[in-house]
Design a protein around this motif. Structure first.
Motif, PDB file in Angstrom:
ATOM      1  N   HIS A  36       0.823  -1.215   0.000  1.00 49.67           N
ATOM      2  CA  HIS A  36       0.000   0.000   0.000  1.00 49.67           C
ATOM      3  C   HIS A  36       0.856   1.262   0.000  1.00 49.67           C
ATOM      4  CE1 HIS A  36      -3.589  -2.265   0.417  1.00 49.67           C
ATOM      5  NE2 HIS A  36      -3.280  -2.743   1.588  1.00 49.67           N
ATOM      6  N   GLY A  37       1.969   1.197   0.743  1.00 49.97           N
ATOM      7  CA  GLY A  37       2.839   2.372   0.845  1.00 49.97           C
ATOM      8  C   GLY A  37       3.370   2.801  -0.512  1.00 49.97           C
ATOM      9  N   VAL A  42       0.170   3.825  -2.929  1.00 46.21           N
ATOM     10  CA  VAL A  42      -0.416   5.141  -2.649  1.00 46.21           C
ATOM     11  C   VAL A  42       0.460   6.255  -3.225  1.00 46.21           C
ATOM     12  CG1 VAL A  42       0.569   5.579  -0.333  1.00 46.21           C
ATOM     13  CG2 VAL A  42      -1.688   6.454  -0.893  1.00 46.21           C
ATOM     14  N   SER A  43       1.766   6.045  -3.215  1.00 45.04           N
ATOM     15  CA  SER A  43       2.671   7.042  -3.806  1.00 45.04           C
ATOM     16  C   SER A  43       2.418   7.147  -5.308  1.00 45.04           C
ATOM     17  CB  SER A  43       4.133   6.643  -3.589  1.00 45.04           C
ATOM     18  OG  SER A  43       4.456   6.717  -2.246  1.00 45.04           O
ATOM     19  N   ASP A  54      -0.848   8.853  -5.982  1.00 42.75           N
ATOM     20  CA  ASP A  54      -0.753  10.270  -5.610  1.00 42.75           C
ATOM     21  C   ASP A  54      -0.115  11.073  -6.751  1.00 42.75           C
ATOM     22  OD1 ASP A  54      -1.422  11.999  -3.408  1.00 42.75           O
ATOM     23  OD2 ASP A  54       0.726  12.378  -3.181  1.00 42.75           O
ATOM     24  N   LEU A  56      -6.139  16.782 -10.186  1.00 41.48           N
ATOM     25  CA  LEU A  56      -6.498  17.731  -9.128  1.00 41.48           C
ATOM     26  C   LEU A  56      -6.494  19.171  -9.653  1.00 41.48           C
ATOM     27  CD1 LEU A  56      -7.186  17.654  -6.101  1.00 41.48           C
ATOM     28  CD2 LEU A  56      -4.772  17.900  -5.593  1.00 41.48           C
ATOM     29  N   TRP A  88      -9.141  -0.495  -2.150  1.00 41.83           N
ATOM     30  CA  TRP A  88      -7.900   0.229  -1.875  1.00 41.83           C
ATOM     31  C   TRP A  88      -7.636   1.319  -2.907  1.00 41.83           C
ATOM     32  CZ3 TRP A  88      -6.004   0.547   2.644  1.00 41.83           C
ATOM     33  CH2 TRP A  88      -6.148  -0.509   3.557  1.00 41.83           C
ATOM     34  N   PHE A 135      -9.768   3.000  -4.568  1.00 45.68           N
ATOM     35  CA  PHE A 135     -10.671   4.111  -4.249  1.00 45.68           C
ATOM     36  C   PHE A 135     -10.077   4.964  -3.120  1.00 45.68           C
ATOM     37  CE2 PHE A 135     -14.155   6.159  -2.082  1.00 45.68           C
ATOM     38  CZ  PHE A 135     -14.922   6.654  -3.125  1.00 45.68           C
ATOM     39  N   CYS A 136      -9.532   4.287  -2.123  1.00 42.18           N
ATOM     40  CA  CYS A 136      -8.923   5.011  -0.988  1.00 42.18           C
ATOM     41  C   CYS A 136      -7.712   5.824  -1.437  1.00 42.18           C
ATOM     42  CB  CYS A 136      -8.505   4.038   0.109  1.00 42.18           C
ATOM     43  SG  CYS A 136      -9.884   3.242   0.914  1.00 42.18           S
ATOM     44  N   TYR A 137      -6.877   5.228  -2.325  1.00 47.19           N
ATOM     45  CA  TYR A 137      -5.700   5.966  -2.818  1.00 47.19           C
ATOM     46  C   TYR A 137      -6.157   7.249  -3.515  1.00 47.19           C
ATOM     47  CZ  TYR A 137      -3.419   1.289  -2.651  1.00 47.19           C
ATOM     48  OH  TYR A 137      -2.936   0.050  -2.285  1.00 47.19           O
ATOM     49  N   GLN A 150      -9.063   8.883  -3.199  1.00 47.38           N
ATOM     50  CA  GLN A 150      -9.631   9.837  -2.240  1.00 47.38           C
ATOM     51  C   GLN A 150      -8.508  10.613  -1.554  1.00 47.38           C
ATOM     52  OE1 GLN A 150     -12.998  10.988  -0.816  1.00 47.38           O
ATOM     53  NE2 GLN A 150     -11.236  12.331  -0.527  1.00 47.38           N
ATOM     54  N   TYR A 151      -7.467   9.889  -1.170  1.00 47.05           N
ATOM     55  CA  TYR A 151      -6.326  10.520  -0.500  1.00 47.05           C
ATOM     56  C   TYR A 151      -5.651  11.536  -1.440  1.00 47.05           C
ATOM     57  CZ  TYR A 151      -1.621  10.861   1.543  1.00 47.05           C
ATOM     58  OH  TYR A 151      -0.430  11.317   2.058  1.00 47.05           O
ATOM     59  N   ALA A 152      -5.492  11.125  -2.701  1.00 42.71           N
ATOM     60  CA  ALA A 152      -4.806  12.004  -3.654  1.00 42.71           C
ATOM     61  C   ALA A 152      -5.612  13.273  -3.923  1.00 42.71           C
ATOM     62  CB  ALA A 152      -4.560  11.257  -4.959  1.00 42.71           C
ATOM     63  N   ALA A 207      -8.023  14.766  -1.959  1.00 43.36           N
ATOM     64  CA  ALA A 207      -8.498  15.576  -0.821  1.00 43.36           C
ATOM     65  C   ALA A 207      -8.029  17.019  -1.014  1.00 43.36           C
ATOM     66  CB  ALA A 207      -7.943  15.007   0.477  1.00 43.36           C
ATOM     67  N   TYR A 251      -4.525   7.152   5.289  1.00 46.22           N
ATOM     68  CA  TYR A 251      -5.974   7.287   5.154  1.00 46.22           C
ATOM     69  C   TYR A 251      -6.638   7.930   6.367  1.00 46.22           C
ATOM     70  CZ  TYR A 251     -10.181   7.070   2.646  1.00 46.22           C
ATOM     71  OH  TYR A 251     -11.289   7.476   1.966  1.00 46.22           O
ATOM     72  N   LEU A 287      -4.495  12.150   5.517  1.00 37.29           N
ATOM     73  CA  LEU A 287      -5.692  12.611   4.796  1.00 37.29           C
ATOM     74  C   LEU A 287      -6.307  13.812   5.528  1.00 37.29           C
ATOM     75  CD1 LEU A 287      -7.836  12.042   2.496  1.00 37.29           C
ATOM     76  CD2 LEU A 287      -9.112  10.774   4.209  1.00 37.29           C
ATOM     77  N   ARG A 334      -4.352  16.871   4.948  1.00 41.41           N
ATOM     78  CA  ARG A 334      -4.635  17.483   3.646  1.00 41.41           C
ATOM     79  C   ARG A 334      -5.909  18.333   3.702  1.00 41.41           C
ATOM     80  NH1 ARG A 334      -2.673  13.309  -1.148  1.00 41.41           N
ATOM     81  NH2 ARG A 334      -0.480  13.685  -0.754  1.00 41.41           N
TER      82      ARG A 334
END
Lengths: 142, 499
Positions: free
Chosen positions: A42-43, A46-47, A50, A57, A83, A85-87, A89-91, A93, B140, B144, B147
């Motif tokens: 995941h680490g 996610v990078s 992002d 964005l 996961w 979807f979570c990446y 959402q994080y990117a 925000a 998360y 998050l 941010r």
């Protein structure tokens, strides 16, 4: 004599605890240096997401809610990859990403090219293709 | 950007150092005193400045330059308070050290500590470089939220949107972004981004590093101050030798910052109990409050600290007398606690552990025997595997405890020494019952959180244990005295005529 033996045992006990502590942290060290699989970690994932979604964005409003579509799944479960979807959402925000095509802006995250008839069924118009399956659509408001 | 981020941390450090120094009794200055204060400074400084960022943002709807201005004002107030205190107090430099000779044991432990620290630091750096966004919970939840705070500015409250939680609630786990979690870590990250003038992945890693190594420094220095150099080094070594502690720190989870505040609270309360200096009590209150501002579990730990403090008292006092005696603790915890209450009441949605929980459902879970078996088994398995050690560290420590023995001081001293470990055990019991009551799927909940939750208690458990155990010097002295007594007895038996 007994006292001397005990003194040695105490000293040895303290040194043993110290030695075990150093060995304990040292034995994990090589593992920390080795690279995990980029597809499962995941680490690392996610990078990658992002960086991939940074250009998206810039094309979106600074606040609000955007929709989300992904590959059509053949199984009964129509949820997108949790996961990924979570990446995203994080990117994106502080934008809020909702798993629905019914928003003025909709993010597309595809692993294979989306079928045109599915997009028209969902009433999505392509605004920009960023490559690597990342797309931005104009959708219909709720 | 890196220098500006480090500058933001330096300002937090000065705030923390000034506040700690302002309340720290200055009568007896020893190097270990300075080390404890330095170890406390960064964590407290980050905590206080995170509160200021949150309040600035919630009142004015923006942070940026305003946060930096507020930081400078707090910094000046802290420095002024320190100046006033240092004028009032009398510095008495420590007399020459009575332990000037460095024994071979101390030298070996010092070298081992240096080696463990070096490996832990490099390992931490490697893990942070590999996963700059941290582990899943870090990016998360904490990053998050950071941010939302930094990018969102006046619309930062979008992070509480039910739409954000809705998607995730379709999983059994509930909303993973935990919008009800307090903001110490997230606001600290956003604050450093304000200083840097943009987002840098260095900021969350830096904060994680500060808390990880401050915890080790605090544990070591407070035991050096309270017990002996060897005792401090041993406890510090066991903590730094715990791979999971370093890995969780590098994962940027909030469990290690919470561990820092819990340890700081117990250590400061112990120092207060030994000296009756009210400054320690005020600082203990503030670290307990900052723990509650770090994670929801911090609120439970705060309650546990108060409970043990009020119940385990050598001379039972009336409630009013107890409250008066601990007034400093409440005064210290008031600012962060009021912030937590404001955050919870004004912004945060209900916590997923308690939201929609009927009394009946809770009662059913509490009386289900199989849940006790499952949770009990999970706790027992931690005895074998805790901390990712290659040997069962809890058994190693039990063996070491049998070897050196417990401190034989009696009365109030004994209670003072055993209070931190007692608090940890009560906290652990509290967590046991949280799992029993958990509305989530039990195996999943235990599997994803038990090791992290116990890590919150680990530094404090080591503090409590090494406080209670004889130092190697004490154990050797005791054995020498016992040996001498036995020898005299033998002589008496062989030559009774002399008497």
């Amino acid at each position: 004599m007994a006292a001397l033996g005990f003194t040695l045992r105490v000293r040895a006990g303290a040194l043993l605890v110290a030695l075990l502590a150093v060995l304990s942290i040292a034995h994990r060290f090589p593992e920390w240096l080795s690279l995990p699989s980029p597809n499962t970690d995941h680490g690392i994932q996610v990078s990658a997401f992002d960086s991939q979604f940074k250009p998206v964005l810039r094309d979106l409003p600074s606040h609000g809610t955007v929709g989300y579509v992904s590959d059509e799944l053949t199984t009964g479960d129509n949820r997108p990859s949790f996961w990924e979807f979570c990446y995203i959402q994080y990117a994106l925000a502080p934008l809020i990403v909702v798993d629905s095509p019914e928003y003025p802006f909709v993010i597309g995250n595809f692993h294979k090219p989306p079928q045109a008839n599915r997009m028209s069924q969902l009433k999505l118009t392509l605004l920009k293709n960023y490559g690597n399956g990342v797309m931005l659509f104009r959708g219909t408001s709720q | 950007m890196i220098f500006r981020t480090a500058g933001g941390l330096a300002v937090a450090f000065v705030i923390g150092f000034a506040l700690v120094a302002a309340f720290w009794p200055l009568q007896r200055q020893r190097w270990s005193d300075v080390a404890v204060r330095l170890a406390l400074a960064s964590g407290i400084g980050l905590g206080v400045s995170s509160v200021s960022l949150f309040l600035t943002l919630s009142v004015f709807g923006k942070s940026g330059g305003l946060t930096i201005f507020v930081d400078v004002v707090i910094c000046l107030i802290g420095l002024f308070a320190w100046w006033l205190e240092s004028r009032r107090s009398q510095y008495i430099r420590a007399t020459t050290s009575s332990q000037s000779a460095i024994s071979a044991t101390k030298l070996f432990l010092g070298l081992a500590f240096t080696a463990a620290f070096a490996i832990a630091t490099i390992g931490f750096g490697e893990l942070s470089a590999l996963r700059p966004h941290g582990g899943p919970d870090a990016w998360y939840i904490w990053n998050l939220h950071a941010r939302f705070l930094f990018r969102g500015q006046d619309l930062w409250t979008d992070m509480f949107s039910p739409l954000l939680a809705n998607y995730h609630s379709i999983r059994v786990t509930g909303p993973v972004s935990k919008p009800d979690y307090p903001l110490l870590v997230s606001a600290s990250i956003a604050r450093l981004w304000n200083y840097a003038g943009g987002e840098t992945l260095f900021a969350p890693a830096l904060i994680a590093g500060v808390f990880t190594f401050s915890t080790a420094a605090l544990l070591t220095s407070v035991l050096v101050r309270s017990r002996s150099t060897t005792q401090g080094l041993l406890a510090g070594l066991v903590l730094l030798g715990t791979p999971a502690f370093v890995a969780q720190g590098a994962s940027q989870y909030a469990d290690v910052p919470l561990a820092f505040f819990f340890l700081a609270t117990l250590a400061l309360l112990y120092l207060y109990d030994c000296s009756q200096e009210h400054g320690y009590l005020l600082l203990a209150g503030s670290t307990a409050g900052l723990g509650a501002w770090t994670k929801n579990e911090g609120l439970m730990l705060l309650v546990v600290v108060l409970l043990v403090r009020f119940v385990a008292n050598p001379r039972p006092l009336a409630l009013r007398a107890m409250l008066r005696r601990n007034a400093g603790l409440f005064v210290g915890m008031a600012p962060p606690l009021v912030t937590v209450i404001y955050f919870k009441v004004r912004f945060a949605p209900p916590n997923d552990m308690v939201a929609g929980q009927g009394l009946h459902a809770i009662a059913v879970r509490v009386v289900t025997l199989s849940r006790y078996v499952t949770v009990g088994k999970a706790f027992v398995s931690q005895v074998r595997f805790f901390g990712d050690w290659f040997v069962p560290i809890l058994l190693v420590l039990a063996f070491y405890a049998l070897l050196v023995g417990g401190n034989s001081r009696g009365g109030d001293d004994r209670l003072r020494l055993s209070m931190p470990l007692m608090t940890v055990l009560v906290a652990m019991t509290g967590y046991f019952f949280v799992y029993i009551e958990s509305p989530h799927q039990l195996a999943w909940h235990l599997g994803t959180s038990l090791d992290r939750v116990l890590m919150q208690l680990w530094p404090s458990a080591l503090f409590g244990l090494f406080l209670l155990l004889n130092t190697p010097e004490e154990a050797m002295k005791t054995s020498a005295v016992n040996g001498l007594t036995a020898l005299m007895h033998e002589v008496e038996t062989l030559h009774p005529a002399h008497h």
